[in-house]
Design a protein around this motif. Structure first.
Motif, PDB file in Angstrom:
ATOM      1  N   VAL A  54       0.808  -1.153  -0.214  1.00 44.96           N
ATOM      2  CA  VAL A  54       0.088   0.068   0.038  1.00 44.96           C
ATOM      3  C   VAL A  54       0.976   1.184   0.062  1.00 44.96           C
ATOM      4  O   VAL A  54       0.653   2.153  -0.637  1.00 44.96           O
ATOM      5  CB  VAL A  54      -1.055  -0.021   1.285  1.00 44.96           C
ATOM      6  N   VAL A  55       1.891   1.367   0.748  1.00 39.99           N
ATOM      7  CA  VAL A  55       2.747   2.473   0.959  1.00 39.99           C
ATOM      8  C   VAL A  55       3.462   2.656  -0.230  1.00 39.99           C
ATOM      9  O   VAL A  55       3.814   3.772  -0.825  1.00 39.99           O
ATOM     10  CB  VAL A  55       3.606   2.341   1.993  1.00 39.99           C
ATOM     11  N   ALA A  56       4.092   1.537  -0.926  1.00 38.18           N
ATOM     12  CA  ALA A  56       4.953   1.502  -2.196  1.00 38.18           C
ATOM     13  C   ALA A  56       3.925   2.053  -3.413  1.00 38.18           C
ATOM     14  O   ALA A  56       4.087   2.856  -4.080  1.00 38.18           O
ATOM     15  CB  ALA A  56       5.371   0.115  -2.473  1.00 38.18           C
ATOM     16  N   SER A  57       2.562   1.595  -3.462  1.00 39.31           N
ATOM     17  CA  SER A  57       1.583   1.877  -4.483  1.00 39.31           C
ATOM     18  C   SER A  57       1.379   3.570  -4.407  1.00 39.31           C
ATOM     19  O   SER A  57       1.431   4.037  -5.568  1.00 39.31           O
ATOM     20  CB  SER A  57       0.411   0.922  -4.370  1.00 39.31           C
ATOM     21  N   ALA A  75       1.282  11.645  -1.637  1.00 32.71           N
ATOM     22  CA  ALA A  75       1.688  10.530  -1.249  1.00 32.71           C
ATOM     23  C   ALA A  75       2.589  10.200  -0.165  1.00 32.71           C
ATOM     24  O   ALA A  75       2.822   9.294   0.513  1.00 32.71           O
ATOM     25  CB  ALA A  75       2.476   9.992  -2.633  1.00 32.71           C
ATOM     26  N   PHE A  76       3.691  11.588   0.030  1.00 30.03           N
ATOM     27  CA  PHE A  76       4.626  11.276   1.165  1.00 30.03           C
ATOM     28  C   PHE A  76       3.707  11.343   2.642  1.00 30.03           C
ATOM     29  O   PHE A  76       4.149  10.794   3.530  1.00 30.03           O
ATOM     30  CB  PHE A  76       5.458  12.509   1.052  1.00 30.03           C
ATOM     31  N   LEU A  77       2.746  12.291   2.643  1.00 30.39           N
ATOM     32  CA  LEU A  77       1.966  12.259   3.917  1.00 30.39           C
ATOM     33  C   LEU A  77       1.396  10.931   4.293  1.00 30.39           C
ATOM     34  O   LEU A  77       1.259  10.500   5.200  1.00 30.39           O
ATOM     35  CB  LEU A  77       0.977  13.463   3.665  1.00 30.39           C
ATOM     36  N   VAL A  78       0.537  10.357   2.997  1.00 31.16           N
ATOM     37  CA  VAL A  78       0.076   9.011   3.426  1.00 31.16           C
ATOM     38  C   VAL A  78       1.070   8.011   3.872  1.00 31.16           C
ATOM     39  O   VAL A  78       0.600   7.295   4.683  1.00 31.16           O
ATOM     40  CB  VAL A  78      -0.830   8.615   1.999  1.00 31.16           C
ATOM     41  N   GLY A 109       6.878   3.042  -9.768  1.00 34.96           N
ATOM     42  CA  GLY A 109       6.619   4.275 -10.348  1.00 34.96           C
ATOM     43  C   GLY A 109       7.377   4.365 -11.602  1.00 34.96           C
ATOM     44  O   GLY A 109       6.582   4.993 -12.638  1.00 34.96           O
ATOM     45  N   ILE A 110       8.662   4.150 -11.724  1.00 34.97           N
ATOM     46  CA  ILE A 110       9.419   4.309 -12.921  1.00 34.97           C
ATOM     47  C   ILE A 110       8.747   3.281 -14.190  1.00 34.97           C
ATOM     48  O   ILE A 110       8.586   3.836 -15.360  1.00 34.97           O
ATOM     49  CB  ILE A 110      10.752   3.549 -12.610  1.00 34.97           C
ATOM     50  N   ALA A 111       8.319   2.127 -13.723  1.00 36.08           N
ATOM     51  CA  ALA A 111       7.465   1.471 -14.904  1.00 36.08           C
ATOM     52  C   ALA A 111       6.472   1.712 -15.211  1.00 36.08           C
ATOM     53  O   ALA A 111       6.051   2.072 -16.197  1.00 36.08           O
ATOM     54  CB  ALA A 111       7.279  -0.171 -14.054  1.00 36.08           C
TER      55      ALA A 111
END
Length: 480
Positions: free
Chosen positions: A19-22, A332-335, A383-385
């Motif tokens: 979840v964090v990575a997504s 995204a950073f806050l979440v 994210g790069i993908a």
């Protein structure tokens, strides 16, 4: 011990890590797509400007045309011989300087001598008006019953029928180019697809390079001839403009163009290449200061006048797209930080027990930051993908954008005059269709990796701060 525990905890909390990575991946992917689209916009704009300027040209020096006044002798005038066979075709050419006032050829040398100028080349922009047709005499029809002779011996009562004149008017552009300096000027934005370009020895030769679109329209080809104001020019090459829109219909040696226009040692445009692209503005200021009554136009000046869907899309990419990317990244950073902090709250017993066994607060903090950093790197990979996939999709679709160059407000490529502007004015008067691409640079990938690391550190900072405040007593109170 650190990596063993790290691997075990990440495997045990796969869903939370995903979840964090997504969340980080979506933000990073959006940044990659917006950056690549902005880069594509910049390349499209450069392509438009290159088609007007010529490859390698950083600025041009011109002199705006003076407004026509009373007694102006440079009006269009055509003379035909009415004697002889009146049914014979009549033809007359008028060669005129297009758009700008002429500058002395010495101006090219003067501009080339300014600090920061690597090379300066002159060019002469011309318009040729060709009128051809024939006069047809009328037929006199006498009156019925015969005519009556009046005073002066002139018959009366008859009438003249038929006759008149039928003429076609053809206009085309001719650009005189310095054949001794082929690396600068409008012809460099075209590629010679058939035949060859000029040789340095052909400074006064009656040779011409024709634009491919004009060649197709007039059925011209290499080996044929074209007549300009009574002078026959042999076609040595056919050039195709990179943007699909040429600067001129015909290109001939500069000296020949000066002879045709009766403008010996005159040019309309000086093409300038700066020694350093970072000093273009200072070079512009030096030329304006040291060579008065001239207008210096840079690519930045032209870029500000590009309108159409290219300009609209560019504005969206640089404003809305950039701010949207920033907003999504912050979210995204806050979440990620809040989720990591929440995970630490659910691991109170674990961290309290570890502290009771002798783990110091710094070790617990490093463990949490390590886990968050791995989540950030995983988000970076995803994210790069996603970003590469989005950029590839934009390039595959290749949406078509339209660019239109407006007036720069005096001189330059958009200078005024009875026929518009210089050679580039013709290209600017038509809309150019540009296919948008989204190239992904190494710097964009580097930015994505940096964001992934930053996201992991921010999330780890939230969780580490929370973990560092835990006490072993907290764990004991939760033991059932």
């Amino acid at each position: 011990m650190f990596f063993t525990y790290l691997r075990r905890e990440l495997r045990r909390r796969r869903k939370a890590a995903l979840v964090v990575a997504s969340g980080l991946a979506l933000g990073i992917a959006l940044v990659i797509v917006v950056s690549s689209v902005s880069s594509g916009m910049s390349q499209a704009q450069d392509k438009v400007l290159q088609s007007l300027y010529g490859l390698g040209t950083d600025m041009t020096v011109t002199k705006a045309a003076a407004p026509p006044g009373e007694g102006d002798t440079n009006r269009r005038r055509f003379e035909f011989d009415a004697k002889g066979d009146t049914d014979a075709e009549q033809s007359s050419d008028r060669v005129m300087v297009q758009g700008f006032q002429t500058l002395a050829s010495s101006t090219v040398t003067e501009v080339g001598g300014q600090d920061g100028v690597a090379q300066a080349v002159g060019g002469l922009s011309l318009t040729v008006l060709k009128v051809n047709g024939e006069f047809k005499p009328g037929e006199f029809t006498p009156p019925e019953g015969g005519g009556r002779t009046g005073q002066g011996g002139t018959g009366g009562g008859g009438e003249v029928r038929g006759g008149g004149a039928a003429f076609d008017v053809n206009s085309y552009s001719v650009f005189g180019t310095d054949v001794a300096a082929p690396a600068l000027g409008p012809l460099t934005s075209s590629k010679v697809t058939t035949g060859r370009t000029f040789q340095s020895t052909e400074t006064d030769a009656a040779v011409a390079v024709v634009d491919s679109a004009y060649a197709k329209e007039k059925s011209l080809a290499v080996g044929k001839t074209v007549t300009i104001s009574g002078t026959k020019f042999s076609i040595i090459g056919v050039a195709t403009a990179d943007s699909g829109d040429s600067a001129a219909n015909l290109y001939i040696p500069l000296k020949k163009a000066q002879t045709l226009a009766d403008s010996k040692d005159k040019v309309t445009t000086v093409y300038v290449k700066a020694a350093d692209s970072q000093q273009i503005e200072s070079v512009k200021s030096a030329i304006q200061k040291n060579i008065p009554d001239t207008t210096v136009t840079t690519s930045a000046d032209l870029a500000s006048t590009v309108s159409g869907s290219l300009s609209t899309a560019s504005d969206l990419a640089t404003t809305v797209g950039t701010w949207l990317s920033i907003a999504v990244l912050i979210a995204a950073f806050l979440v990620a930080g809040l989720l990591t902090s929440s995970a630490v709250s659910r691991r109170v017993r674990e961290f309290g027990t570890l502290k009771a066994l002798g783990w110091k607060s710094g070790r617990v903090t490093r463990q949490v930051v390590g886990e968050a950093l791995v989540n950030g790197l995983l988000g970076g990979v995803l994210g790069i993908a996603l970003g590469l996939g989005g950029a590839y999709l934009v390039t595959a679709i290749s949406p078509t954008l339209t660019a239109q160059l407006g007036s720069t407000g005096g001189g330059g490529f958009a200078g005024g005059g009875p026929m518009g502007g210089g050679p580039a004015r013709q290209a600017a008067s038509k809309a150019l269709d540009i296919a948008l691409t989204a190239p992904v640079s190494v710097s964009t990938i580097g930015l994505a990796v940096g964001l992934a690391v930053a996201g992991g550190l921010i999330a780890g900072g939230f969780g580490g701060w929370r973990a560092s405040r835990l006490r072993p007593a907290d764990a004991l109170r939760r033991v059932e």
